[in-house]
Design a protein around this motif. Structure first.
Motif, PDB file in Angstrom:
ATOM      1  N   THR A   1       3.091  10.571  -7.816  1.00 27.38           N
ATOM      2  CA  THR A   1       3.452   9.742  -6.658  1.00 27.38           C
ATOM      3  C   THR A   1       4.467   8.661  -7.010  1.00 27.38           C
ATOM      4  OG1 THR A   1       1.683   8.153  -7.070  1.00 27.38           O
ATOM      5  CG2 THR A   1       1.179  10.024  -5.603  1.00 27.38           C
ATOM      6  N   GLY A   2       4.625   8.377  -8.300  1.00 32.07           N
ATOM      7  CA  GLY A   2       5.525   7.300  -8.712  1.00 32.07           C
ATOM      8  C   GLY A   2       4.858   5.940  -8.719  1.00 32.07           C
ATOM      9  N   ASN A   3       3.562   5.930  -8.559  1.00 33.62           N
ATOM     10  CA  ASN A   3       2.749   4.723  -8.547  1.00 33.62           C
ATOM     11  C   ASN A   3       3.067   3.818  -9.755  1.00 33.62           C
ATOM     12  OD1 ASN A   3       0.449   3.014  -8.379  1.00 33.62           O
ATOM     13  ND2 ASN A   3      -0.952   4.619  -9.003  1.00 33.62           N
ATOM     14  N   ILE A   4       3.108   4.394 -10.952  1.00 37.00           N
ATOM     15  CA  ILE A   4       3.378   3.620 -12.167  1.00 37.00           C
ATOM     16  C   ILE A   4       4.852   3.210 -12.225  1.00 37.00           C
ATOM     17  CG2 ILE A   4       3.396   3.703 -14.697  1.00 37.00           C
ATOM     18  CD1 ILE A   4       0.554   3.503 -13.575  1.00 37.00           C
ATOM     19  N   SER A   5       5.742   4.123 -11.876  1.00 39.34           N
ATOM     20  CA  SER A   5       7.187   3.805 -11.857  1.00 39.34           C
ATOM     21  C   SER A   5       7.471   2.617 -10.948  1.00 39.34           C
ATOM     22  CB  SER A   5       7.995   5.009 -11.360  1.00 39.34           C
ATOM     23  OG  SER A   5       7.955   6.066 -12.263  1.00 39.34           O
ATOM     24  N   MET A   6       6.882   2.640  -9.749  1.00 43.87           N
ATOM     25  CA  MET A   6       7.115   1.556  -8.801  1.00 43.87           C
ATOM     26  C   MET A   6       6.493   0.248  -9.275  1.00 43.87           C
ATOM     27  SD  MET A   6       7.086   3.382  -5.077  1.00 43.87           S
ATOM     28  CE  MET A   6       5.765   4.565  -5.336  1.00 43.87           C
TER      29      MET A   6
ATOM     30  N   CYS B   1       6.704  15.590  -4.945  1.00 40.48           N
ATOM     31  CA  CYS B   1       6.518  14.279  -5.570  1.00 40.48           C
ATOM     32  C   CYS B   1       7.850  13.569  -5.756  1.00 40.48           C
ATOM     33  CB  CYS B   1       5.802  14.418  -6.924  1.00 40.48           C
ATOM     34  SG  CYS B   1       4.064  14.885  -6.779  1.00 40.48           S
ATOM     35  N   VAL B   2       8.847  14.304  -6.215  1.00 38.62           N
ATOM     36  CA  VAL B   2      10.172  13.718  -6.423  1.00 38.62           C
ATOM     37  C   VAL B   2      10.737  13.210  -5.093  1.00 38.62           C
ATOM     38  CG1 VAL B   2      12.563  14.248  -7.091  1.00 38.62           C
ATOM     39  CG2 VAL B   2      10.654  15.005  -8.532  1.00 38.62           C
ATOM     40  N   PHE B   3      10.626  13.998  -4.033  1.00 36.11           N
ATOM     41  CA  PHE B   3      11.097  13.560  -2.708  1.00 36.11           C
ATOM     42  C   PHE B   3      10.359  12.309  -2.255  1.00 36.11           C
ATOM     43  CE2 PHE B   3      12.626  18.032  -1.348  1.00 36.11           C
ATOM     44  CZ  PHE B   3      13.913  17.753  -1.774  1.00 36.11           C
ATOM     45  N   TYR B   4       9.029  12.298  -2.408  1.00 38.44           N
ATOM     46  CA  TYR B   4       8.245  11.135  -1.983  1.00 38.44           C
ATOM     47  C   TYR B   4       8.684   9.881  -2.743  1.00 38.44           C
ATOM     48  CZ  TYR B   4       4.502   7.782  -1.440  1.00 38.44           C
ATOM     49  OH  TYR B   4       3.815   6.620  -1.207  1.00 38.44           O
ATOM     50  N   LEU B   5       8.830   9.992  -4.066  1.00 42.04           N
ATOM     51  CA  LEU B   5       9.220   8.832  -4.874  1.00 42.04           C
ATOM     52  C   LEU B   5      10.631   8.366  -4.519  1.00 42.04           C
ATOM     53  CD1 LEU B   5       8.681   6.742  -7.031  1.00 42.04           C
ATOM     54  CD2 LEU B   5       9.247   8.458  -8.766  1.00 42.04           C
ATOM     55  N   LYS B   6      11.564   9.290  -4.376  1.00 46.73           N
ATOM     56  CA  LYS B   6      12.933   8.905  -4.002  1.00 46.73           C
ATOM     57  C   LYS B   6      12.946   8.166  -2.668  1.00 46.73           C
ATOM     58  CE  LYS B   6      15.916  12.226  -6.313  1.00 46.73           C
ATOM     59  NZ  LYS B   6      16.895  13.309  -6.169  1.00 46.73           N
ATOM     60  N   ASP B   7      12.222   8.706  -1.698  1.00 51.41           N
ATOM     61  CA  ASP B   7      12.186   8.117  -0.367  1.00 51.41           C
ATOM     62  C   ASP B   7      11.538   6.731  -0.397  1.00 51.41           C
ATOM     63  OD1 ASP B   7      12.641   8.311   2.501  1.00 51.41           O
ATOM     64  OD2 ASP B   7      10.452   8.492   2.674  1.00 51.41           O
TER      65      ASP B   7
ATOM     66  N   ARG C   1       0.855  -1.193   0.000  1.00 50.57           N
ATOM     67  CA  ARG C   1       0.000   0.000   0.000  1.00 50.57           C
ATOM     68  C   ARG C   1       0.888   1.240   0.000  1.00 50.57           C
ATOM     69  NH1 ARG C   1      -4.806  -0.381  -0.922  1.00 50.57           N
ATOM     70  NH2 ARG C   1      -6.035  -2.143  -0.296  1.00 50.57           N
ATOM     71  N   LEU C   2       0.578   2.159  -0.885  1.00 44.89           N
ATOM     72  CA  LEU C   2       1.301   3.427  -0.951  1.00 44.89           C
ATOM     73  C   LEU C   2       0.435   4.493  -0.298  1.00 44.89           C
ATOM     74  CD1 LEU C   2       2.490   3.144  -4.653  1.00 44.89           C
ATOM     75  CD2 LEU C   2       3.802   2.614  -2.590  1.00 44.89           C
ATOM     76  N   ASN C   3       1.020   5.257   0.601  1.00 44.89           N
ATOM     77  CA  ASN C   3       0.285   6.293   1.312  1.00 44.89           C
ATOM     78  C   ASN C   3       0.996   7.629   1.170  1.00 44.89           C
ATOM     79  OD1 ASN C   3      -1.815   4.608   2.508  1.00 44.89           O
ATOM     80  ND2 ASN C   3      -0.112   3.670   3.614  1.00 44.89           N
ATOM     81  N   PRO C   4       0.904   8.229  -0.004  1.00 39.19           N
ATOM     82  CA  PRO C   4       1.578   9.523  -0.202  1.00 39.19           C
ATOM     83  C   PRO C   4       0.909  10.612   0.635  1.00 39.19           C
ATOM     84  CG  PRO C   4       0.194   9.015  -2.085  1.00 39.19           C
ATOM     85  CD  PRO C   4       0.174   7.805  -1.191  1.00 39.19           C
TER      86      PRO C   4
END
Length: 182
Positions: free
Chosen positions: A54-59, A78-84, A12-15
């Motif tokens: 959110t990077g949902n597709i990337s992940m 968004c970039v910080f969230y995806l990197k983290d 589960r992703l919780n941005p």
């Protein structure tokens, strides 16, 4: 929002609620990846995720074994969230870039197996995305471009257009490199 396949299936992703995004719904994402499952091998492909949010597709691509996923979004949050998130889950093949997508595409020279674009629906330059991708030859032979957009929008006038799949108010338009372009 969750990862639906691969090594992180079920995650589960919780941005944060304050991210400036409209994520692809789980239903639409599941339908998209079911279509792709019959068309491509996820292992070792290179992916460019434009307007990654959110990077949902990337992940999702990374979870399924993509060799390299390049994610581009202009939002620093968004970039910080995806990197983290990718660091936390060991998705080392995901690279993130904070950039305006159109400026990024102007400078990009690498070719990809798959390019996914999920621009803001009110962006009036959505039809420019396939034009730029094909003019700059950013897809490898047999490469695939997918643009998510409002269902009422029609992108079928591009010569590389293959089909549009509708999921409620969202649609995916698919574009492929044609023989004449190779």
């Amino acid at each position: 929002m969750r990862i639906i396949g691969g090594k992180l299936k079920g995650l589960r992703l919780n941005p944060p609620k304050n991210l400036p995004v409209r994520p692809t719904t789980d239903m639409a994402k599941e339908a998209l990846f079911n279509i792709l499952l019959n068309q491509i091998e996820f292992e070792d492909i290179t992916v460019l995720d434009l307007f990654s949010g959110t990077g949902n597709i990337s992940m999702e691509f990374a979870s399924r074994g993509a060799a390299q996923v390049t994610s581009v979004d202009r939002s620093q949050q968004c970039v910080f969230y995806l990197k983290d998130t990718t660091r936390q889950h060991g998705l080392t093949q995901v690279q993130t870039f904070k950039a305006d997508v159109f400026k990024y595409l102007d400078m990009e020279t690498e070719q990809y197996d798959l390019i996914f674009a999920d621009p803001p629906y009110d962006l009036n330059k959505i039809p420019e995305i396939p034009k730029i991708v094909f003019a700059k030859n950013l897809l490898k032979p047999d490469g695939l471009l997918i643009v998510e957009h409002q269902s009422m929008q029609n992108l079928s006038n591009h010569p590389a257009f293959v089909e549009q799949r509708k999921y409620g108010h969202s649609s995916f338009s698919f574009f492929r490199v044609t023989e004449a372009e190779n």
